[in-house]
Write an enzyme that holds these catalytic residues in place. Structure first.
Site, PDB file in Angstrom:
ATOM      1  N   GLY B  54     137.834  38.054  77.130  1.00  0.00           N
ATOM      2  CA  GLY B  54     138.234  38.874  76.014  1.00  0.00           C
ATOM      3  C   GLY B  54     139.092  38.066  75.056  1.00  0.00           C
ATOM      4  O   GLY B  54     139.683  37.052  75.431  1.00  0.00           O
ATOM      5  N   SER B  55     139.170  38.504  73.802  1.00  0.00           N
ATOM      6  CA  SER B  55     140.113  37.899  72.867  1.00  0.00           C
ATOM      7  C   SER B  55     141.507  38.459  73.121  1.00  0.00           C
ATOM      8  O   SER B  55     141.693  39.368  73.934  1.00  0.00           O
ATOM      9  CB  SER B  55     139.689  38.189  71.427  1.00  0.00           C
ATOM     10  OG  SER B  55     138.500  37.499  71.118  1.00  0.00           O
ATOM     11  N   HIS B  57     144.116  36.376  73.918  1.00  0.00           N
ATOM     12  CA  HIS B  57     144.852  35.453  74.787  1.00  0.00           C
ATOM     13  C   HIS B  57     145.068  34.101  74.108  1.00  0.00           C
ATOM     14  O   HIS B  57     145.364  33.111  74.773  1.00  0.00           O
ATOM     15  CB  HIS B  57     144.085  35.246  76.099  1.00  0.00           C
ATOM     16  CG  HIS B  57     143.725  36.518  76.785  1.00  0.00           C
ATOM     17  ND1 HIS B  57     144.682  37.427  77.163  1.00  0.00           N
ATOM     18  CD2 HIS B  57     142.531  37.048  77.136  1.00  0.00           C
ATOM     19  CE1 HIS B  57     144.076  38.471  77.737  1.00  0.00           C
ATOM     20  NE2 HIS B  57     142.779  38.264  77.720  1.00  0.00           N
ATOM     21  N   ASP B 110     134.203  40.140  82.973  1.00  0.00           N
ATOM     22  CA  ASP B 110     133.788  38.779  82.634  1.00  0.00           C
ATOM     23  C   ASP B 110     132.765  38.263  83.640  1.00  0.00           C
ATOM     24  O   ASP B 110     131.785  37.627  83.278  1.00  0.00           O
ATOM     25  CB  ASP B 110     135.011  37.847  82.599  1.00  0.00           C
ATOM     26  CG  ASP B 110     135.949  38.164  81.446  1.00  0.00           C
ATOM     27  OD1 ASP B 110     135.466  38.235  80.300  1.00  0.00           O
ATOM     28  OD2 ASP B 110     137.156  38.356  81.683  1.00  0.00           O
ATOM     29  N   HIS B 219     146.414  41.782  80.369  1.00  0.00           N
ATOM     30  CA  HIS B 219     145.912  42.918  79.591  1.00  0.00           C
ATOM     31  C   HIS B 219     146.830  44.109  79.783  1.00  0.00           C
ATOM     32  O   HIS B 219     146.415  45.255  79.633  1.00  0.00           O
ATOM     33  CB  HIS B 219     144.499  43.299  80.032  1.00  0.00           C
ATOM     34  CG  HIS B 219     143.594  42.126  80.189  1.00  0.00           C
ATOM     35  ND1 HIS B 219     143.432  41.471  81.379  1.00  0.00           N
ATOM     36  CD2 HIS B 219     142.825  41.486  79.281  1.00  0.00           C
ATOM     37  CE1 HIS B 219     142.587  40.458  81.204  1.00  0.00           C
ATOM     38  NE2 HIS B 219     142.207  40.451  79.946  1.00  0.00           N
TER      39      HIS B 219
END
Lengths: 331, 331
Positions: B54-55, B57, B110, B219
């Site tokens: 995911g974005s 990070h 993921d 997250h």
């Protein structure tokens, strides 16, 4: 207070100790004067470059001591100028036959300490020159400043002068180069939130949930005006308009563009801002030849950004592109 | 919402466009797949290294594409795994006769995308191997994970494998090296504040003014426990105790120590934490031979940190010290 801190009075020394422990081979830490210096300084074949200011702007300046950058930084406490004797002792420790250059961001407290420290150092036979950085277009005078404030543009002065000094340039050349970079550089910042100084433990100023401060200073000084919170493109366009029209930067100019984070803004957002600024400049025929995106000159944990432009010429590009080593590994 | 954002749906594409505009010579951006890749990839003489997640990070992973690091990163939206077809298309674009290595942080979403993407790529004749990173000691299973989560330790896997791939190492060697680094690496993080995802516009979780979350996920997943806010030394000691006792790291070990910021914490505070961690490890006979202080794997604008240790040997030091180029200038 939502910060990593033990005793707020020890915030700066504990940070400096961490920097020194992380860089045992390249840095020396002198606790008596909050001094971080290159382990191989002074070098009698180069001018020594010193910057000091209040702490709270990291990586400026204690984390940009290194080859091709500063020889030493002597910060004061958070948002406090270094005491005069820090400046004096740092200058004495860094004294080189080629001289010492003091780089000062234009704040009255810093100028006072450096003026007095320089005078005392000169009385001991050290040649010192002083250059001022005052790149912030947002206000003419400010809470702690007569004239314009110095903000993230100081990075470019340090980068150019540090590179030239490394190659043996003399003090007169460096003074001239500093002034040339400063004259080609303009910045403006804005805040989404206040910062929280460790010793205060609460936000330095109040900013509503739907407000932002355009032209904020890096110590939370008021800017041009408080506005209703806007989207990222509107913010970039307003910063660009203020900065571009000031020099002014013109169609056909080659520039370096810096998007600087103020400490609490993630780098994802900084690149989003960069994209807009880059496209707007190119659309106006101003060519972005170099770019710098990240945290260069911060205001503790403030969420916000500043935008800096430098008008480039071949000489400046040469010094900006020269190798440099920051004391600490930012990445 | 106090963030730099236009349309929240465009947050990731606008960030990626900014990265590409800042690196026109070294990077390619393929908007259809959120793909950031080296302009000189694929290279038929090296294994291609791909990471996706995911974005939110950043700089992981889209900002650490470059020579000696990743060949490509294909992120999903904020905190969302990349869709399977992003993984497939990225793998096809990066296909090399030496094969492709997928590095995945251990989150179920993921893994699913990468498993399916790999299967489809293999059906097209591309050789793919997969390695998992699961360095987070804080909890056994988690909100979005079976088994341990992968956090900032992924940097060390990428750094080692990227360097070895650059020197022509084959896919089997790289799989083995990844697993060796992962086995030597342990991390734990903690939050002072929540993060705010752009599409949500408000904090992801509630944390009282006098509270902190020990063992938080990147997250915002719950950690081990919520505690009363403590001073910096207490926080470091608690993270160290959890991490050191897990492998365990022992007297006489040489280690790399990373203090990673979660996005909203200034680097001044990270160095203060570093100093404490360094001294505590040395006091226990664990020698800090390499250090990394900064933002490596963040959680948007979360104020907080994580601490990572890697047990070093000569081979790992060689790869960690090898030259590398991040796609973006963090400094």
């Amino acid at each position: 207070m939502k910060k990593f801190v033990n005793d707020p009075k020890q915030f700066v020394p504990e940070m400096l100790e961490g920097i020194a422990l992380a860089n045992p081979r390249t840095l020396k830490y002198v606790p008596e004067y909050n001094l971080i210096m290159r382990a191989d300084a002074p070098n009698e074949n180069k001018v020594s470059i010193i910057q000091g200011s209040g702490s709270g702007h990291e990586p400026a300046h204690v984390m940009i001591v290194g080859k091709g950058m500063l020889d030493a930084a002597c910060p004061g406490d958070v948002f406090s100028a270094p005491p005069m004797d820090y400046v004096l002792e740092t200058t004495k420790l860094l004294a080189s036959p080629k001289g010492v250059l003091h780089i000062i961001n234009n704040y009255t407290g810093d100028r006072m300490s450096f003026d007095m420290g320089r005078e005392l150092a000169e009385a001991e036979g050290i040649r010192v020159e002083t250059v001022l950085v005052n790149d912030d277009v947002s206000v003419k005078d400010s809470t702690y400043t007569i004239g314009r404030r110095g903000v993230a543009g100081n990075f470019f002065v340090i980068k150019a002068v540090g590179a030239a000094a490394e190659q043996g340039a003399d003090l007169d050349y460096l003074v001239n180069l500093s002034n040339r970079v400063n004259a080609a550089t303009r910045s403006m910042g804005m805040a989404l939130t206040s910062c929280t100084p460790p010793a205060k433990g609460s936000p330095l100023f109040a900013l509503g949930d739907d407000e932002m401060e355009m032209g904020v200073g890096i110590h939370g000084e008021p800017g041009r005006r408080r506005e209703k919170l806007a989207n990222a493109n509107v913010i970039v366009d307003e910063l660009l308009e203020a900065v571009v029209s000031d020099l002014p930067y013109k169609q056909g100019d080659d520039v370096a563009l810096m998007i600087n984070g103020l400490g609490g803004t993630p780098i994802s957002e900084l690149y989003l801002l960069y994209g807009r600024a880059h496209k707007q400049l190119e659309a106006h025929g101003i060519r972005v030849q170099r770019n710098y995106v990240g945290n260069y000159c911060t205001s503790l944990d403030m969420a916000g950004c500043s935008l800096t432009l430098v008008k480039l010429d071949d000489e400046l590009v040469k010094w900006f592109d020269a190798p440099a080593e920051a004391a600490v590994r930012i990445f």
